[in-house]
Design an enzyme around this catalytic site. Structure first.
Site, PDB file in Angstrom:
ATOM      1  N   ALA A 103       0.856  -1.194   0.000  1.00 56.40           N
ATOM      2  CA  ALA A 103       0.000   0.000   0.000  1.00 56.40           C
ATOM      3  C   ALA A 103       0.888   1.239   0.000  1.00 56.40           C
ATOM      4  O   ALA A 103       2.103   1.144   0.197  1.00 56.40           O
ATOM      5  CB  ALA A 103      -0.890   0.014   1.240  1.00 56.40           C
ATOM      6  N   LYS A 104       0.306   2.375  -0.210  1.00 54.96           N
ATOM      7  CA  LYS A 104       1.010   3.648  -0.061  1.00 54.96           C
ATOM      8  C   LYS A 104      -0.014   4.735   0.122  1.00 54.96           C
ATOM      9  O   LYS A 104      -1.149   4.619  -0.364  1.00 54.96           O
ATOM     10  CB  LYS A 104       1.843   3.953  -1.317  1.00 54.96           C
ATOM     11  CG  LYS A 104       2.972   4.910  -1.065  1.00 54.96           C
ATOM     12  CD  LYS A 104       4.107   4.193  -0.361  1.00 54.96           C
ATOM     13  CE  LYS A 104       5.386   4.961  -0.359  1.00 54.96           C
ATOM     14  NZ  LYS A 104       6.529   4.051  -0.161  1.00 54.96           N
ATOM     15  N   GLY A 105       0.391   5.801   0.801  1.00 55.76           N
ATOM     16  CA  GLY A 105      -0.497   6.937   0.959  1.00 55.76           C
ATOM     17  C   GLY A 105       0.280   8.227   0.764  1.00 55.76           C
ATOM     18  O   GLY A 105       1.500   8.225   0.667  1.00 55.76           O
TER      19      GLY A 105
END
Ligand code: GLU
Length: 425
Positions: free
Chosen positions: A115-117
């Protein structure tokens, strides 16, 4: 020019970060013989959350930032990946970085998805209070998709242990005290020893594995660091402990060169005091674009994506590139480096030290127990060396570069998990 010698069609000069990941995925999926419909499942993000982050800043006005959390693939475990605060953040970039996390966690064999934000904010223009407001506001918008068994954020470019502390605190308001909901926290708030230096330390473990393959002896090695931030400065300090000599460094303020060697400890202390690189006594300021052309044995790109590209890759004059940043080399540049005989340890393995020690932090939090720094570093070394050997063995047997072999290994492991779960037949 060596780059013209290859008969393959050259990729487009400049791909976005997302197109770059697509490029490497497509090559690996093709080599693995993955069916198109299965490849579509593997490359498509599971969930993309885009939120409005309105924050009243000290100027009295409401500034509306955009925040993102992309969960790419969770077949191997909870989603995992950092949160980036940078003006360049957009859905395309976060998507690319999320997918890289999926392959990265699989390559080093830790039980996470990817994931990444991010938020499209420039943290250097915010006061600490404003930064705190942005962090808490973002967390409130995405907390429903997070959690220690769902998705666990961590630091990335523009965020640090303090930001993680605010995120943990805000998450706790909704769910009760949950230290395992985020990694990269301060030591005083159940962070792990060794996490701050972990990505840089991992880069140096990878250098040590690659050095004999390109006839380098660590104590006689010269190196340059592009991006003297958290990853770059720790990599530099730990390279120096092996006896290697830093001949050039750069950051957003500029670049410096000194053939006799720049003391990495001194430079890190100097930067921590708020001074610019060029203000360090005894070094020669150089134009930032000249850093890549500095003659050295090892180049450590530790800044942003696409920094080594078709326009400048031909200037690189080193034997080995160890990618501390995510996506620092475009496919066109990678080809140029390959044709020049430069050995590249790719991002998906080279910079995995950060997420590996994030995994250790999560494990310690879940056990309510703390390991000492030596235990963390020893375990990190074992995982990084194993990953290097597995990827190298594969690249040796298939005759590909490490990057292709690493992507193949990562995709294969994710596919296996997806099949075992019954997502794919
Ligand atoms: N942001 C880091 C990376 O790109 C660390 C992620 C994490 O620790 O979850 O690998």
């Amino acid at each position: 020019m060596a780059a013209m010698a290859s008969s393959e069609p050259a990729p487009r000069a400049e791909l976005t970060d997302y197109e770059t990941v697509r490029h490497w995925f497509a090559i690996a999926a093709d080599r693995l013989g993955i069916r198109d419909d299965v490849a579509a499942v593997l490359r498509t993000p599971y969930r993309e959350v885009r939120v409005q982050v309105p924050v009243k800043l000290a100027d009295g006005r409401i500034h509306v930032f955009s925040g993102y959390r992309v969960q790419h693939n969770g077949a191997r475990g909870p989603y995992k990946g950092g949160i980036r605060f940078h003006p360049s953040v957009d859905l395309d970039e976060v998507r690319a970085l999320a997918e890289l996390m999926t392959w990265k966690t699989a390559i080093v064999g830790i039980p996470y998805g990817g994931a990444k934000g991010g938020v499209d904010v420039d943290p250097s223009r915010l006061s600490p209070r404003e930064l705190q407001t942005v962090s808490r506001s973002f967390l409130n918008k995405v907390e429903k998709v997070l959690g220690p068994t769902r998705d666990i954020p961590a630091p990335d470019v523009g965020t640090n242990a303090q930001v993680m502390a605010w995120l943990m605190d805000e998450y706790g308001k909704h769910h009760g005290h949950t230290p395992a909901c985020v990694t990269g926290k301060p030591i005083a708030l159940e962070g792990s020893y060794g996490r701050e230096a972990a990505t840089g330390r991992g880069v140096v473990f990878m250098f040590r594995e690659a050095a004999p393959l390109v006839d380098l002896i660590p104590a006689e090695t010269s190196f340059a660091v592009q991006g003297f931030g958290n990853v770059g400065s720790w990599a530099a300090r730990l390279m120096q402990q092996l006896g290697a000599r830093m001949v050039a460094a750069s950051d957003a303020s500029g670049a410096i060169h000194h053939e006799a060697g720049i003391d990495a400890e001194r430079l890190a202390a100097h930067v921590a005091e708020g001074a610019t690189l060029a203000e360090l006594p005894g070094v020669e300021p150089i134009p930032p674009e000249d850093l890549l052309g500095v003659e050295c044995d090892v180049l450590i790109p530790a800044a942003l994506g696409g920094m080594i590209n078709a326009d400048n890759a031909d200037r690189v004059r080193c034997k080995l590139v160890v990618e501390g940043a995510n996506s620092p080399t475009t496919p066109a540049a990678d080809r140029i480096l390959g044709d020049k005989g430069v050995f590249v340890v790719p991002d998906v393995m080279a910079n995995a030290g950060g997420v590996v020690v994030s995994y250790f932090e999560w494990v310690q939090n879940l056990q309510h127990f703390r390991w000492d720094e030596r235990e963390v570093n020893d375990r990190l070394g074992r995982i990084m060396r194993k990953a290097f050997r597995e990827v190298h063995a594969r690249s040796h047997s298939t005759g590909t570069a490490l990057r292709e072999a690493a992507f193949e290994l990562g995709i294969e492991r994710v596919l296996e998990a997806a099949i075992l779960r019954g997502y794919i037949e």
